[in-house]
Design a protein around this motif. Structure first.
Motif, PDB file in Angstrom:
ATOM      1  N   GLU A 445     -35.251  -7.610 -17.681  1.00 39.39           N
ATOM      2  CA  GLU A 445     -34.322  -8.125 -16.296  1.00 39.39           C
ATOM      3  C   GLU A 445     -34.748  -9.496 -15.973  1.00 39.39           C
ATOM      4  N   GLN A 446     -35.885 -10.037 -16.479  1.00 34.16           N
ATOM      5  CA  GLN A 446     -36.110 -11.495 -15.762  1.00 34.16           C
ATOM      6  C   GLN A 446     -36.449 -12.287 -16.805  1.00 34.16           C
ATOM      7  N   GLY A 447     -36.060 -12.138 -18.207  1.00 30.72           N
ATOM      8  CA  GLY A 447     -36.333 -12.944 -19.144  1.00 30.72           C
ATOM      9  C   GLY A 447     -35.194 -14.206 -19.354  1.00 30.72           C
ATOM     10  N   GLU A 448     -35.249 -14.652 -20.374  1.00 31.86           N
ATOM     11  CA  GLU A 448     -34.353 -15.836 -20.538  1.00 31.86           C
ATOM     12  C   GLU A 448     -32.953 -15.575 -20.112  1.00 31.86           C
ATOM     13  N   LYS A 449     -32.223 -16.355 -19.108  1.00 33.15           N
ATOM     14  CA  LYS A 449     -30.956 -16.163 -18.745  1.00 33.15           C
ATOM     15  C   LYS A 449     -29.933 -16.886 -19.606  1.00 33.15           C
ATOM     16  N   VAL A 450     -28.832 -16.199 -20.052  1.00 34.35           N
ATOM     17  CA  VAL A 450     -27.636 -16.629 -20.940  1.00 34.35           C
ATOM     18  C   VAL A 450     -26.683 -16.330 -20.213  1.00 34.35           C
ATOM     19  N   ASP A 451     -25.494 -17.217 -20.215  1.00 36.46           N
ATOM     20  CA  ASP A 451     -23.947 -17.105 -19.750  1.00 36.46           C
ATOM     21  C   ASP A 451     -23.233 -17.018 -21.022  1.00 36.46           C
ATOM     22  N   TYR A 452     -22.994 -15.808 -21.310  1.00 32.37           N
ATOM     23  CA  TYR A 452     -22.026 -15.610 -22.490  1.00 32.37           C
ATOM     24  C   TYR A 452     -20.324 -15.636 -22.128  1.00 32.37           C
ATOM     25  N   GLY A 453     -20.265 -15.738 -20.817  1.00 31.51           N
ATOM     26  CA  GLY A 453     -18.932 -15.879 -20.395  1.00 31.51           C
ATOM     27  C   GLY A 453     -18.384 -15.284 -19.100  1.00 31.51           C
ATOM     28  N   PHE A 454     -19.563 -14.595 -18.631  1.00 28.22           N
ATOM     29  CA  PHE A 454     -19.181 -13.579 -17.704  1.00 28.22           C
ATOM     30  C   PHE A 454     -20.327 -13.643 -16.440  1.00 28.22           C
ATOM     31  N   GLY A 455     -21.112 -14.963 -16.591  1.00 30.21           N
ATOM     32  CA  GLY A 455     -22.140 -14.944 -15.645  1.00 30.21           C
ATOM     33  C   GLY A 455     -23.488 -15.000 -16.196  1.00 30.21           C
ATOM     34  N   ALA A 456     -24.597 -15.557 -15.819  1.00 29.24           N
ATOM     35  CA  ALA A 456     -25.719 -15.693 -16.182  1.00 29.24           C
ATOM     36  C   ALA A 456     -26.465 -14.196 -16.326  1.00 29.24           C
ATOM     37  N   VAL A 457     -27.033 -13.805 -17.357  1.00 27.33           N
ATOM     38  CA  VAL A 457     -27.636 -12.513 -17.345  1.00 27.33           C
ATOM     39  C   VAL A 457     -28.891 -12.563 -18.106  1.00 27.33           C
ATOM     40  N   SER A 458     -29.879 -11.847 -17.934  1.00 29.68           N
ATOM     41  CA  SER A 458     -31.117 -11.753 -18.760  1.00 29.68           C
ATOM     42  C   SER A 458     -30.564 -11.486 -20.432  1.00 29.68           C
ATOM     43  N   LYS A 459     -31.023 -12.200 -21.271  1.00 32.26           N
ATOM     44  CA  LYS A 459     -30.881 -11.941 -22.787  1.00 32.26           C
ATOM     45  C   LYS A 459     -31.440 -10.705 -23.024  1.00 32.26           C
ATOM     46  N   GLY A 460     -32.663 -10.534 -22.866  1.00 34.33           N
ATOM     47  CA  GLY A 460     -33.340  -9.083 -23.173  1.00 34.33           C
ATOM     48  C   GLY A 460     -33.343  -8.312 -24.489  1.00 34.33           C
ATOM     49  N   THR A 461     -32.894  -9.313 -25.289  1.00 39.11           N
ATOM     50  CA  THR A 461     -32.811  -8.538 -26.611  1.00 39.11           C
ATOM     51  C   THR A 461     -34.254  -8.153 -27.591  1.00 39.11           C
ATOM     52  N   GLU A 462     -35.095  -8.655 -26.880  1.00 38.87           N
ATOM     53  CA  GLU A 462     -36.626  -8.414 -27.531  1.00 38.87           C
ATOM     54  C   GLU A 462     -37.303  -7.533 -26.633  1.00 38.87           C
ATOM     55  N   SER A 463     -36.564  -6.735 -25.542  1.00 40.90           N
ATOM     56  CA  SER A 463     -37.414  -5.840 -24.872  1.00 40.90           C
ATOM     57  C   SER A 463     -37.432  -4.478 -25.645  1.00 40.90           C
ATOM     58  N   PRO A 464     -38.491  -3.872 -25.438  1.00 38.80           N
ATOM     59  CA  PRO A 464     -38.725  -2.556 -25.702  1.00 38.80           C
ATOM     60  C   PRO A 464     -37.708  -1.387 -24.911  1.00 38.80           C
ATOM     61  N   TYR A 465     -37.080  -2.239 -23.721  1.00 37.71           N
ATOM     62  CA  TYR A 465     -36.394  -1.226 -22.822  1.00 37.71           C
ATOM     63  C   TYR A 465     -34.997  -1.563 -22.657  1.00 37.71           C
ATOM     64  N   GLN A 466     -33.883  -1.040 -23.338  1.00 36.30           N
ATOM     65  CA  GLN A 466     -32.900  -1.544 -23.230  1.00 36.30           C
ATOM     66  C   GLN A 466     -31.721  -0.200 -23.147  1.00 36.30           C
ATOM     67  N   PRO A 467     -31.834   0.576 -22.112  1.00 37.08           N
ATOM     68  CA  PRO A 467     -30.836   1.524 -21.742  1.00 37.08           C
ATOM     69  C   PRO A 467     -29.312   1.175 -21.484  1.00 37.08           C
ATOM     70  N   PHE A 468     -29.135  -0.188 -21.312  1.00 37.05           N
ATOM     71  CA  PHE A 468     -27.885  -0.544 -21.127  1.00 37.05           C
ATOM     72  C   PHE A 468     -27.414  -1.751 -22.058  1.00 37.05           C
ATOM     73  N   GLY A 469     -28.043  -1.737 -23.118  1.00 33.92           N
ATOM     74  CA  GLY A 469     -27.910  -2.745 -24.215  1.00 33.92           C
ATOM     75  C   GLY A 469     -28.420  -3.886 -23.866  1.00 33.92           C
ATOM     76  N   ALA A 470     -28.161  -4.873 -24.675  1.00 29.11           N
ATOM     77  CA  ALA A 470     -28.682  -6.510 -24.386  1.00 29.11           C
ATOM     78  C   ALA A 470     -27.789  -7.391 -25.041  1.00 29.11           C
ATOM     79  N   GLY A 471     -27.945  -8.715 -24.516  1.00 32.03           N
ATOM     80  CA  GLY A 471     -27.086  -9.764 -24.910  1.00 32.03           C
ATOM     81  C   GLY A 471     -25.812  -9.858 -24.524  1.00 32.03           C
ATOM     82  N   ARG A 472     -24.847 -10.277 -25.275  1.00 30.55           N
ATOM     83  CA  ARG A 472     -23.563 -10.672 -24.781  1.00 30.55           C
ATOM     84  C   ARG A 472     -22.820  -9.049 -24.404  1.00 30.55           C
ATOM     85  N   HIS A 473     -23.237  -7.999 -24.964  1.00 29.70           N
ATOM     86  CA  HIS A 473     -22.520  -7.030 -24.906  1.00 29.70           C
ATOM     87  C   HIS A 473     -23.399  -5.703 -24.040  1.00 29.70           C
ATOM     88  N   ARG A 474     -24.436  -6.448 -22.984  1.00 26.56           N
ATOM     89  CA  ARG A 474     -24.969  -5.768 -22.130  1.00 26.56           C
ATOM     90  C   ARG A 474     -23.787  -5.122 -21.259  1.00 26.56           C
TER      91      ARG A 474
END
Length: 527
Positions: A445-474
């Motif tokens: 939730e607090q990692g690197e922020k990225v805007d894929y086109g729908f607002g800045a979200v935490s990238k979170g792709t290296e987290s071991p906790y991803q119940p809602f996915g990660a990256g551009r398809h979070r």
């Protein structure tokens, strides 16, 4: 994705037709036919044994493969090569991959487009999907959430008073967790995000349309979405009728105005693409169908697991109730109303939800289609051999174009190398500020922020906790999901006690991981 697909991995087309007939068309003497199939493959097949293992538990299957092959390995699924990448690095490789190399659209459109409809989600280029996600964010505002809390409470209280399985008596009764939560979550989602018109229709013919449309949301359609099966014919008829139903509502709203509405439809009707094009009525209808179908499945599964585990741990359920008394009790057995801001200050409730999502992520495996040869980072492939093409000794391993790649949040979220007793449901792990859970949550939730086109979200792709996915398809509906789950659990905790002898096993035969039947919880009203 699910066990049905995994069960048929490696079978030729003749065997596949037998499986389709037995499972979906209901051919008589199916047991005999399956026995013949098993005899045909009882010798000489190295694929059937691991596939059967995935039917019962893909988590164990993946860990067994990891012991043999490392974090990256490839297997055959209905003739398609699937390269699995496990662990946080594997999640980052798949979910954080560039869209020039990896496509979610090509992996999922055959199952989602016939259900959701044309022109939305995975039936459009990724850039357009990102804009559609941006539109949806306008309906997920804090102002809307404040309104939704009271609406969800009313739906839960109404269910408690009117549902035949929840009859008010001083004795212990019982209800099916998944069946009850499936009803409740469609009520709450339709009353909040969908709008009053949809909520009124849920109890009528709309319910039949939903059932038929939902019948096409099956794992088999990931690969064979156009098979002329009865469930697919019902799906297609229901999709057209439901689409027309929404279009009629949209036209009526355009004619009368929608000022003062706090639902998603009101928010979407005011949006337009960057090129100036506004959302058409049919496009709006299909986005609304996508929100209804995708959100209801995940919420009903997660809320079911939350109740089942709470019933199995009376100490946790009592702690949730005590927290409600401490924060909201009026001193006479009644409670003041929940408000949106309250949900951020309930650590017991929050831990219960997060732990449920950790142990039971709605989707245990996530697929991407490989659009161009994809090099595997040395940090990922060095942990073991890879059954993919090797470009050269110096270039390292490459996943070829046309393969599928697979990440498994279920593995990283329960990995014994990361989590202590990873498969055990223990909400207290989230109250340890120095523990793995706190670190994983911070990465998510607090990692690197990225805007894929729908607002800045935490990238979170290296987290071991991803119940809602990660990256551009979070998942764009993550915050609403926490709101919905929190209000449902809190309201039920105020009203009932629960108990159960054993939490059911996972049912991996569906698109969303749900509890195996029977899943009955015993309950009684609080005195």
């Amino acid at each position: 994705m699910s066990s049905l697909l995994e069960f048929t991995a490696g079978l030729d087309w003749r065997s596949w037709l037998i499986i389709v007939g037995v499972v979906f068309v209901g051919i008589p003497l199916g047991g005999t036919i399956l026995n013949v199939v098993s005899q045909l493959y009882s010798t000489g097949s190295h694929l059937l044994a691991p596939v059967w293992a995935m039917v019962s538990d893909p988590y164990d299957f993946f860990l067994e493969c990891r012991e043999k092959y490392g974090d990256v390995f490839t297997f055959v699924l209905l003739g398609r090569k699937v390269t699995v990448a496990l662990g946080p690095k594997g999640n980052d490789f798949v979910l954080g991959g560039k869209i020039s190399h990896l496509s979610a659209e090509e992996a999922y459109t055959s199952v989602t487009t016939p259900v959701f409809g044309k022109g939305v989600v995975y039936d459009v280029p990724n850039a357009q999907l990102m804009e559609q996600k941006r539109f949806i964010k306008f309906g997920l505002t804090t102002e809307n959430f404040r309104t939704y809390v009271g609406l969800i409470v009313k739906e839960v209280e109404s269910l408690l008073e009117t549902h035949p399985a929840l009859e008010r008596t001083p004795q212990w009764g019982e209800f099916s967790a998944f069946k009850l939560m499936s009803e409740l979550t469609i009520y709450t989602a339709s009353r909040t995000l969908q709008g009053e018109e949809i909520r009124k229709a849920v109890d009528g013919s709309f319910a039949d349309l939903y059932h038929d449309l939902d019948g096409g949301f099956k794992p088999i359609n990931l690969f064979f979405g156009s098979l002329p099966l009865p469930m697919n014919r019902r799906r297609d008829r229901a999709q057209l009728k439901m689409s027309n139903f929404y279009v009629d509502i949209i036209k009526a709203r355009r004619a009368t105005g929608h000022a003062g509405s706090y639902d998603m439809l009101a928010a979407l009707m005011d949006q337009s693409y960057k090129d100036g094009r506004t959302l058409g009525d049919r496009e709006l209808a299909h986005i609304m169908i996508a929100l209804l179908m995708a959100g209801q499945h995940t919420s009903s599964a997660t809320s079911s697991w939350a109740l089942l585990h709470s019933a199995n741990r009376p100490d946790i359920w009592q702690a949730v109730y005590d927290e409600q008394v401490a924060y909201f009790g009026n001193g006479d057995g009644t409670f003041r109303d929940l408000e949106y801001e309250d949900l951020r200050n309930l650590p017991v409730l929050d831990s219960l939800i997060r732990e449920t999502l950790r142990v039971h992520p709605p989707i245990h495996s996530i697929l991407r289609h490989v659009k161009a040869d994809l090099p595997v980072p040395p940090t990922l492939s060095s942990s073991g051999p890879l059954n993919a093409s090797k470009a050269s000794e110096n270039a390292g391993y490459v996943v070829p174009k046309g393969y599928l790649v697979l990440a498994s949040p279920a593995v990283s979220q329960a990995d014994p190398r990361i989590w202590k007793e990873g498969r055990k449901w223990e909400p207290s792990r989230w109250s340890d500020p120095e523990g793995v859970a706190a670190l994983a949550l911070d990465m998510s939730e607090q990692g690197e922020k990225v805007d894929y086109g729908f607002g800045a979200v935490s990238k979170g792709t290296e987290s071991p906790y991803q119940p809602f996915g990660a990256g551009r398809h979070r998942c764009i509906g993550e915050q609403f999901a926490y709101l919905q789950l929190g209000v449902i659990v809190a309201t039920l905790a105020r009203a009932i006690e629960m108990r159960i002898d054993k939490v059911p096993a996972h049912n991996y035969r569906t698109m969303i991981t749900v509890p195996m039947s029977p899943d009955f919880i015993q309950f009684r009203r609080r005195r």
